[in-house]
Design a protein around this motif. Structure first.
Motif, mmCIF file in Angstrom:
data_model
loop_
_atom_site.group_PDB
_atom_site.id
_atom_site.type_symbol
_atom_site.label_atom_id
_atom_site.label_comp_id
_atom_site.label_asym_id
_atom_site.label_seq_id
_atom_site.Cartn_x
_atom_site.Cartn_y
_atom_site.Cartn_z
ATOM 1 N N LEU A 26 31.374 32.250 5.355
ATOM 2 C CA LEU A 26 31.170 32.069 6.790
ATOM 3 C C LEU A 26 30.162 30.947 7.046
ATOM 4 O O LEU A 26 30.404 30.031 7.842
ATOM 5 N N GLU A 27 29.043 31.004 6.349
ATOM 6 C CA GLU A 27 28.017 29.965 6.531
ATOM 7 C C GLU A 27 28.513 28.597 6.074
ATOM 8 O O GLU A 27 28.195 27.579 6.679
ATOM 9 N N ALA B 209 31.608 27.536 6.152
ATOM 10 C CA ALA B 209 32.524 27.012 7.180
ATOM 11 C C ALA B 209 31.741 26.420 8.345
ATOM 12 O O ALA B 209 32.062 25.329 8.837
ATOM 13 N N VAL B 210 30.708 27.120 8.779
ATOM 14 C CA VAL B 210 29.885 26.636 9.899
ATOM 15 C C VAL B 210 29.195 25.326 9.511
ATOM 16 O O VAL B 210 29.162 24.359 10.277
ATOM 17 N N ILE C 191 37.611 23.669 11.645
ATOM 18 C CA ILE C 191 37.770 24.386 10.377
ATOM 19 C C ILE C 191 38.556 25.656 10.652
ATOM 20 O O ILE C 191 38.167 26.469 11.494
ATOM 21 N N ASP D 189 39.068 28.850 8.800
ATOM 22 C CA ASP D 189 38.486 29.501 7.609
ATOM 23 C C ASP D 189 39.567 29.994 6.647
ATOM 24 O O ASP D 189 39.430 29.856 5.433
ATOM 25 N N ARG E 59 28.635 31.928 15.386
ATOM 26 C CA ARG E 59 28.693 30.708 14.578
ATOM 27 C C ARG E 59 27.705 29.669 15.098
ATOM 28 O O ARG E 59 27.108 28.918 14.320
ATOM 29 N N LEU F 33 24.426 30.813 13.828
ATOM 30 C CA LEU F 33 24.303 30.678 12.375
ATOM 31 C C LEU F 33 23.779 29.311 11.958
ATOM 32 O O LEU F 33 23.072 29.193 10.958
ATOM 33 N N THR F 34 24.131 28.288 12.737
ATOM 34 C CA THR F 34 23.699 26.940 12.351
ATOM 35 C C THR F 34 22.176 26.826 12.365
ATOM 36 O O THR F 34 21.616 26.008 11.667
ATOM 37 N N LYS G 26 20.255 29.654 12.033
ATOM 38 C CA LYS G 26 19.807 30.846 11.307
ATOM 39 C C LYS G 26 18.900 31.749 12.137
ATOM 40 O O LYS G 26 17.968 32.361 11.634
ATOM 41 N N LYS H 26 20.970 36.869 8.152
ATOM 42 C CA LYS H 26 20.969 35.438 8.506
ATOM 43 C C LYS H 26 20.188 35.200 9.797
ATOM 44 O O LYS H 26 20.324 34.151 10.438
#
Lengths: 125, 247
Positions: free
Chosen positions: A40-41, A43-44, A54, A56, B125, B128-129, B131, B174
């Motif tokens: 997941l990370e 792909a991001v 993307i 996945d 998402r 997530l970039t 964190k 995360k």
């Protein structure tokens, strides 16, 4: 831009591995022990780094075995998978088919192929 | 108490409801930047009228869970960067399970669950970039106790809670955590006319003998966005004056 070096740097940071451990032939799961949260990370990170769409499931060849099961005649598999994963060469798909019994097949070079293919598609659009 | 926030940018989905409009000024005064979503021209005007004093300190963005493409467009506009998400959005579908038109049920769940999943995924998402991230879902006590005719609403609330809880479980390592708030009777929104009609019966059910105000809910949500509250993860907090504890 050296796509391999960029991907390697992302993997080094993400998986806390030495860059010497990563070549284009390194397996993501078998060699680097990547898990679903890592994918997941990844792909991001790839999405951000290369500014491309993307998918996945495609990038990580997630439904590969399902597609193979759905092509009962082994003679048709090469052509079937080439159509399904257009970013992989016929040679690479043949390699994958021969390697299935050994475990998850995804390699760093498959990521590179996906990025190159998506970048070209984006430019063409 | 020191209300510390590590981020600033907060997407408030369902930004035109009374609770969201009460929360926004509190966020701005705390140094946060709310991005209020609207889904109609009248909603946009409502935002301008209620938050007019704060020009430049908030943004308004079109996002309608009924229209899946609007989710991607909103996130593109905010450059996929987000510190907080507060989700108030909820359509209503009142009716008996055995009597409600299948097409209406399908489109209700399409927006409430399918499209909400896409929104949560996109927000996760984006977080997530960097964190880090915090999501607050505004659920309802109906998730635990429903009246006849509230089955679809309760199912949507329970489903959405499960999705947010899942994110809190899967991505906490995360830096992304989630919390669901279950308000009971609040003196606002679509429940207001029902409450006015049945006031005495409702008061009899609530130990604190009053409804909650938007101010109270907004204050709690603001606290839940602080760094201090990040340990409250993947769970629900009920704010109903004790109503659901009474036999």
């Amino acid at each position: 831009m050296d796509i391999f070096k960029e991907i390697r740097q992302i993997l080094v940071e993400l998986l806390d591995v030495d860059e010497k451990e990563i070549t284009t032939d390194t397996y993501l799961v078998r060699d680097l022990c990547a898990e679903s949260i890592d994918f997941l990370e990844l792909a991001v990170s790839l999405n951000n780094r290369f500014a491309i769409e993307i998918n996945d499931d495609d990038l990580f060849l997630r439904n590969l075995r399902l597609y193979i099961q759905n092509i009962p005649d082994s003679q048709d598999r090469l052509a079937g998978l080439t159509g399904r994963f257009p970013f992989l060469s016929t040679k690479r798909i043949a390699e994958i088919l021969a390697d299935l019994d050994q475990g998850p097949v995804l390699k760093v070079k498959d990521l590179i192929a996906y990025i190159e293919w998506q970048t070209k598609s984006k430019k063409a659009a | 108490m020191n209300m510390r926030f590590t981020g600033t940018k907060c997407l408030i989905v369902g930004g035109t409801c009374d609770m969201a409009l009460t929360l926004a000024p509190k966020m701005i005064l705390s140094g946060l930047f709310p991005i209020m979503t609207f889904r109609s021209e009248s909603g946009q005007k409502k935002l301008e009228s209620r938050l007019g004093d704060f020009e430049g300190k908030y943004a308004a963005e079109y996002l309608d869970l009924d229209r899946v493409h609007s989710i991607g467009q909103s996130f593109e506009t905010i450059e996929n960067k987000l510190d907080y998400l507060v989700d108030f959005a909820q359509d209503d579908l009142e009716g008996l399970i055995a009597a409600t038109d299948a097409q209406r049920v399908q489109s209700f769940f399409e927006a409430s669950l399918n499209n909400r999943t896409i929104m949560i995924k996109t927000a996760a998402r984006a977080m997530l970039t960097q964190k880090k991230g915090r999501m607050v879902y505004v659920s309802s006590t109906a998730a635990a106790r429903q009246s006849p005719g509230q089955g679809f609403y309760a199912a949507a609330k329970n489903g959405a809670e499960s999705l947010y809880n899942a994110v809190g479980i899967e991505l906490a390592s995360k830096g992304i955590t989630t919390i669901c708030v279950r308000p009971g009777y609040v003196d606002a929104g679509r429940a207001k006319s029902f409450i006015e009609k049945h006031e005495q019966r409702i008061m009899d059910q609530i130990p604190i003998k009053r409804m909650l105000s938007c101010e109270e809910i907004a204050d709690v949500i603001l606290f839940l966005l602080t760094d201090s509250a990040s340990g409250i993860n993947a769970t629900s907090i009920t704010m109903d004056g004790g109503m659901s504890a009474v036999k």
